[in-house]
Design a protein around this motif. Structure first.
Motif, PDB file in Angstrom:
ATOM      1  N   PHE A 288      54.364  60.082  18.578  1.00 23.78           N
ATOM      2  CA  PHE A 288      54.300  58.847  17.796  1.00 23.78           C
ATOM      3  C   PHE A 288      55.544  58.614  16.947  1.00 23.78           C
ATOM      4  O   PHE A 288      55.751  57.523  16.430  1.00 23.78           O
TER       5      PHE A 288
ATOM      6  N   THR B  16      56.723  52.695  18.074  1.00 27.28           N
ATOM      7  CA  THR B  16      56.469  51.774  16.958  1.00 27.28           C
ATOM      8  C   THR B  16      54.968  51.816  16.676  1.00 27.28           C
ATOM      9  O   THR B  16      54.174  52.265  17.530  1.00 27.28           O
ATOM     10  N   LEU B  17      54.558  51.303  15.520  1.00 27.50           N
ATOM     11  CA  LEU B  17      53.130  51.323  15.173  1.00 27.50           C
ATOM     12  C   LEU B  17      52.317  50.513  16.180  1.00 27.50           C
ATOM     13  O   LEU B  17      51.200  50.880  16.535  1.00 27.50           O
ATOM     14  N   ALA B  18      52.906  49.417  16.634  1.00 24.60           N
ATOM     15  CA  ALA B  18      52.187  48.591  17.617  1.00 24.60           C
ATOM     16  C   ALA B  18      51.942  49.396  18.891  1.00 24.60           C
ATOM     17  O   ALA B  18      50.856  49.335  19.483  1.00 24.60           O
ATOM     18  N   SER B  19      52.947  50.190  19.295  1.00 20.68           N
ATOM     19  CA  SER B  19      52.784  51.021  20.486  1.00 20.68           C
ATOM     20  C   SER B  19      51.742  52.103  20.247  1.00 20.68           C
ATOM     21  O   SER B  19      51.009  52.491  21.160  1.00 20.68           O
ATOM     22  N   CYS B  20      51.680  52.590  18.995  1.00 18.20           N
ATOM     23  CA  CYS B  20      50.648  53.589  18.660  1.00 18.20           C
ATOM     24  C   CYS B  20      49.254  53.005  18.869  1.00 18.20           C
ATOM     25  O   CYS B  20      48.365  53.650  19.437  1.00 18.20           O
TER      26      CYS B  20
ATOM     27  N   THR C 104      57.178  49.686  22.974  1.00 11.11           N
ATOM     28  CA  THR C 104      58.424  49.663  22.213  1.00 11.11           C
ATOM     29  C   THR C 104      58.652  51.057  21.632  1.00 11.11           C
ATOM     30  O   THR C 104      57.777  51.603  20.963  1.00 11.11           O
TER      31      THR C 104
ATOM     32  N   LYS D  15      65.060  49.366  18.169  1.00 10.79           N
ATOM     33  CA  LYS D  15      63.915  49.432  19.076  1.00 10.79           C
ATOM     34  C   LYS D  15      64.359  49.326  20.529  1.00 10.79           C
ATOM     35  O   LYS D  15      65.340  48.647  20.849  1.00 10.79           O
TER      36      LYS D  15
END
Lengths: 572, 269
Positions: free
Chosen positions: A48, A52-56, A79, A87
């Motif tokens: 992680f 990115t947080l969105a990818s998490c 991302t 990114k």
């Protein structure tokens, strides 16, 4: 798989390659991956950290469950975060290796090209959205006035009537047509005409409430939907009057003062039976047309009963037309006699309809529904033709019985009546013309503006007899009678019926007999129902008559039998 | 509503032996099969109810309504519809992730039907709201998520389909759901994602009087321990259990621990 002994060939691979353990720590990253992410080494780094947080979130909610269940996941765009915080958009394929501690293998390639295409797709979509909005606006708006157009108002009505909440609401559809717009167009040209139509639309729109709607329906026609707040027709009419009256104030267009008036038709929603949006507009249009006929600058309400009667009439017309083809119509004949000698002097033909469902119908059951319509003429011709044929047959069989038929005022006023009558007579050259008689209601003959007197005169010149039926009910004047010059006056049954108890009827009958003598024509009494009436009529000087007492109307083929049963002296 | 309709609409499955009824609600992104690791063994002792939210799994996609499902209350209505259709009372409702909040909303609505709640990795609000609250995400992160969903879920042709078909066509779905695990219609997925990640249900927590077990993963990038603590602190009858696990889908990765906790909680009452 032993990562430590991985041959260097993985480092030559022109795409990213990662291996993670089941705790989501990176075990291996090839050279391409390290270069892309700007790291020298990623061993032991939590996965992680490069997401990115969105990818998490995407991993937790989508990739992880998918890997657990299916062991693989293809073409997922994610991302990644590079060491410098920038990114990297990548597309990954992922495999879980159950045989090797559930290690996960990742390959990824750069998705910047894909991102660029996606951005182009977004741009294309935005452009398409913009164009669609533009087109939608064009298709629902009238160019000239900027008001909703015909399609738009019809759709709006349909949607409103199918919306369960709004369908409960009451409203009025108003159809407005300008009186005299054409002359504005002709005089000032289309440019001014268009500006005028726009001004009318604006004035209408200003006079409405927020809940109402005005649309240009076409030409100089506008449709207005009025939300009904008051439930009385009177209030509605006042409101409509106010809207329509606004248009009476002259308009200033390009320095010209232009005036029109408007005819308006209105209809209500909801109605007793279900209606559709287009039907509502048509109803208002019909009512508008009535307003026009009534002299323009008026308002008329649509009458749903009228529409129903129209529908019945259409059906009846079709049935009658079919009835003629299928020989469902027939003539019954009622003898007329010399009251003194009993001699048969003629027969009145009376129409009957052997209806397939309703049985034998009398004229009163259907004729009044087709008054003043084309079908009345067609049926009238059928009657004349059939009676002529029957009279000819009797004549050929040695029974010289004159036959009379009833003719309506509408038939007589038809410009082709004489022409068609001549053609029909021509088919039966053997029949002496004086053996055929036309019975015309006195009430029809009164309106001499229609040139009825001329038609009657023409018929008589052809050699036919003409009688005035139901005489005494039509208020004929002496001078009128003189102009009409007919052969026979038929004393209406209403005077005969109670002549024995009502002295004034005796006076009327005497009067009619007097008229007949004065104008050199015969009088015949209708509706004789008793021997006493027959005797009384004879006493008053009436020589001829017909009625149930003498004989009921009967089919043509029964006439000969009926005649056979009578004393020889009474036969014709 | 017709119970057959509800059962079909939400692809409701009822199985297992036992008096006590456990109802499992799946989280964002997947479907009821996420729970199979837990239910496989628990069905021996409990009556199990699983289902798919409308738009997920093998639910009836035609029942999807983007207004109803724009907020979590719409999903909670799916749960209460099912409870009513099956006429269940005293149920232990176990929700993963966003379904923790959805389950809470259902429990508030029909308290007689839900006697216990288990929240697995819950979060009432995913955004940071400093200084008091750390949801874990900034708005940009979640916007990026929606963007990633666009890129991943939507077939490129479908991206233009609604426009080509015209807006009057309504929310019809031109393609069949593949039926594969976690596949989700783009409109449905985005609606669910927005309802999940952009709504704030922190203020509702005190209204839930149902006894609640909060199962928290020690390391969870979606819902941190702080968030689990916050939830427990604001529930009138909340009990926090932090498991030594990593990740957000602990009912799949560490299902034995999760099962043990659910059993203990369900039998304690």
């Amino acid at each position: 798989m032993n990562i430590a002994r991985t041959p260097g060939s993985l480092d030559l691979m022109p795409s990213g390659y990662l291996v993670t353990d089941n705790e989501r720590s990176i075990l291996y990253a090839n050279r391409y991956a390290l270069a892309q992410l700007g790291h020298d080494d990623l061993g032991g780094t939590p996965l992680f950290d490069i997401f990115t947080l969105a990818s998490c979130i995407l991993f937790e909610s989508y990739i992880a469950p998918l890997l657990l269940k299916e062991g693989a996941c293809d073409e997922i765009q994610l991302t990644l975060k590079a060491a410098d915080g920038s990114k990297r958009s990548v597309v990954t394929n992922i495999r879980r290796d159950e045989t090797d501690n559930n290690r996960v293998h990742w390959t990824f390639i750069n998705a910047s090209q894909r991102d660029k295409l996606f951005q182009e797709l977004i741009d294309a979509r935005n452009l398409l959205e913009e164009k669609t909005r533009f087109l939608e606006a064009r298709t629902v708006t009238d160019d000239v006035t900027g008001l909703p157009n015909r399609l738009s108002v019809t759709q709006y009505l349909t949607e409103r009537m199918s919306n369960p909440t709004l369908a409960q609401s009451q409203f009025v559809v108003l159809f407005i047509d300008l009186d005299g717009f054409k002359s504005i167009n002709d005089t000032y040209g289309h440019a001014v005409g268009d500006q005028f139509l726009k001004a009318v639309g604006q004035r209408l729109a200003r006079s409405l409430r927020a809940s109402d709607l005005v649309a240009r329906y076409g030409g100089d026609e506008y449709v207005v939907l009025l939300q009904q707040t008051a439930d009385t027709a009177n209030t509605n009419t006042l409101m409509i009057q106010r809207i329509v009256n606004q248009l009476n104030t002259p308009f200033q267009i390009n320095g010209n003062t232009l005036s029109v008036s408007a005819s308006a038709g209105a209809t209500h929603y909801p109605q007793r039976s279900s209606v559709e949006s287009e039907q509502l507009i048509r109803q208002a249009d019909q009512a508008m047309y009535k307003a026009k006929l009534a002299g323009k600058n008026q308002i008329r309400w649509f009458d749903p009963d009228w529409e129903n009667s129209q529908r019945t009439q259409h059906e009846l017309t079709a049935q009658i037309r079919q009835g003629i083809e299928l020989n469902q119509f027939l003539l019954h004949y009622q003898p007329k006699i010399n009251l003194k000698s009993g001699t048969v002097i003629g027969l009145e033909a009376l129409i009957r309809w052997q209806h397939p469902n309703r049985g034998l119908l009398m004229p009163g059951d259907f004729l009044m529904h087709i008054e003043n319509q084309q079908i009345e003429l067609e049926l009238g011709d059928w009657v004349i033709d059939t009676a002529l044929k029957q009279a000819t047959q009797w004549h050929q069989r040695g029974l010289p019985l004159p036959v009379s038929v009833n003719v309506s005022g509408f038939q007589l006023m038809d410009p082709q009546f004489l022409e068609r009558l001549t053609a029909l007579l021509y088919r039966y050259p053997d029949l002496p013309r004086q053996h055929f008689e036309l019975e015309l209601l006195e009430t029809c003959a009164i309106d001499d503006s229609m040139n009825i007197a001329n038609v009657i005169a023409s018929c008589r010149r052809m050699g036919l007899l003409v009688s005035l039926d139901d005489f005494g009910t039509g208020y004929s004047t002496l001078s009128h009678l003189k102009d009409l010059s007919v052969d026979i006056l038929k004393i209406d049954r209403s005077f005969v019926q109670d002549m024995l108890t009502n002295p004034s009827n005796i006076a009327i009958i005497k009067g009619i007999i007097g008229f007949a003598k004065a104008f050199d024509c015969k009088a015949i009494a209708e509706g004789i129902e008793s021997a006493d009436q027959q005797a009384a009529l004879l006493q008053l000087g009436c020589q001829t008559g017909q009625g149930y007492h003498i004989a009921s109307p009967m089919p043509g083929e029964s006439i000969e039998t009926w005649l056979t049963g009578r004393p020889a002296s009474t036969k014709p | 509503m017709d119970d057959v309709f509800i059962r079909q609409r939400n692809n409701v499955k009822v199985f297992g032996n036992g008096e006590r009824v456990l109802m499992f609600a799946h989280g964002f992104g997947c479907d009821q099969t996420m729970w199979r690791f837990v239910t496989d063994t628990m069905q021996r002792d409990y009556r199990i109810v699983t289902f798919d939210y409308v738009g997920s799994g093998e639910s009836d996609l035609s029942a999807f309504n983007s207004t109803r499902y724009a907020t979590l209350e719409g999903y909670a209505d799916d749960i209460t519809d099912i409870l009513e259709a099956l006429n269940l009372t005293g149920v232990t409702l176990i929700g993963h992730s966003v379904s923790s909040v959805i389950g809470m909303l259902a429990a508030i609505k029909v308290p007689e039907r839900v006697s216990q709640l288990v929240m697995v990795c819950p979060s009432p609000y995913y955004l940071n709201d400093p200084p008091e609250y750390e949801g874990g995400f900034e708005r940009d992160d979640l916007e990026e998520l929606i963007d990633l969903m666009d890129k991943n879920y939507i077939g490129w042709a479908n991206y233009l389909a609604p426009l080509v078909m015209g807006s009057r066509a309504g929310p019809q779905f031109v393609h069949e759901l593949s039926g594969s695990f976690c596949s989700t219609d783009p409109l449905v997925a985005k609606t669910f994602a927005k309802a999940t990640f952009f709504s704030d249900y922190r203020s509702v927590l005190p209204n839930c009087t149902t006894p609640t077990l909060v199962l928290q993963s020690r390391i969870d990038s979606l819902a941190s321990v702080k968030v689990g603590q916050y939830v427990t602190d604001h529930l009138p009858d909340g009990h926090l259990k932090i498991l030594d696990t990593e990740g957000h889908c602990i009912h799949m990765t560490d299902h034995n621990q999760v099962e043990t906790e659910i059993r203990a909680f369900a039998s304690a009452r």
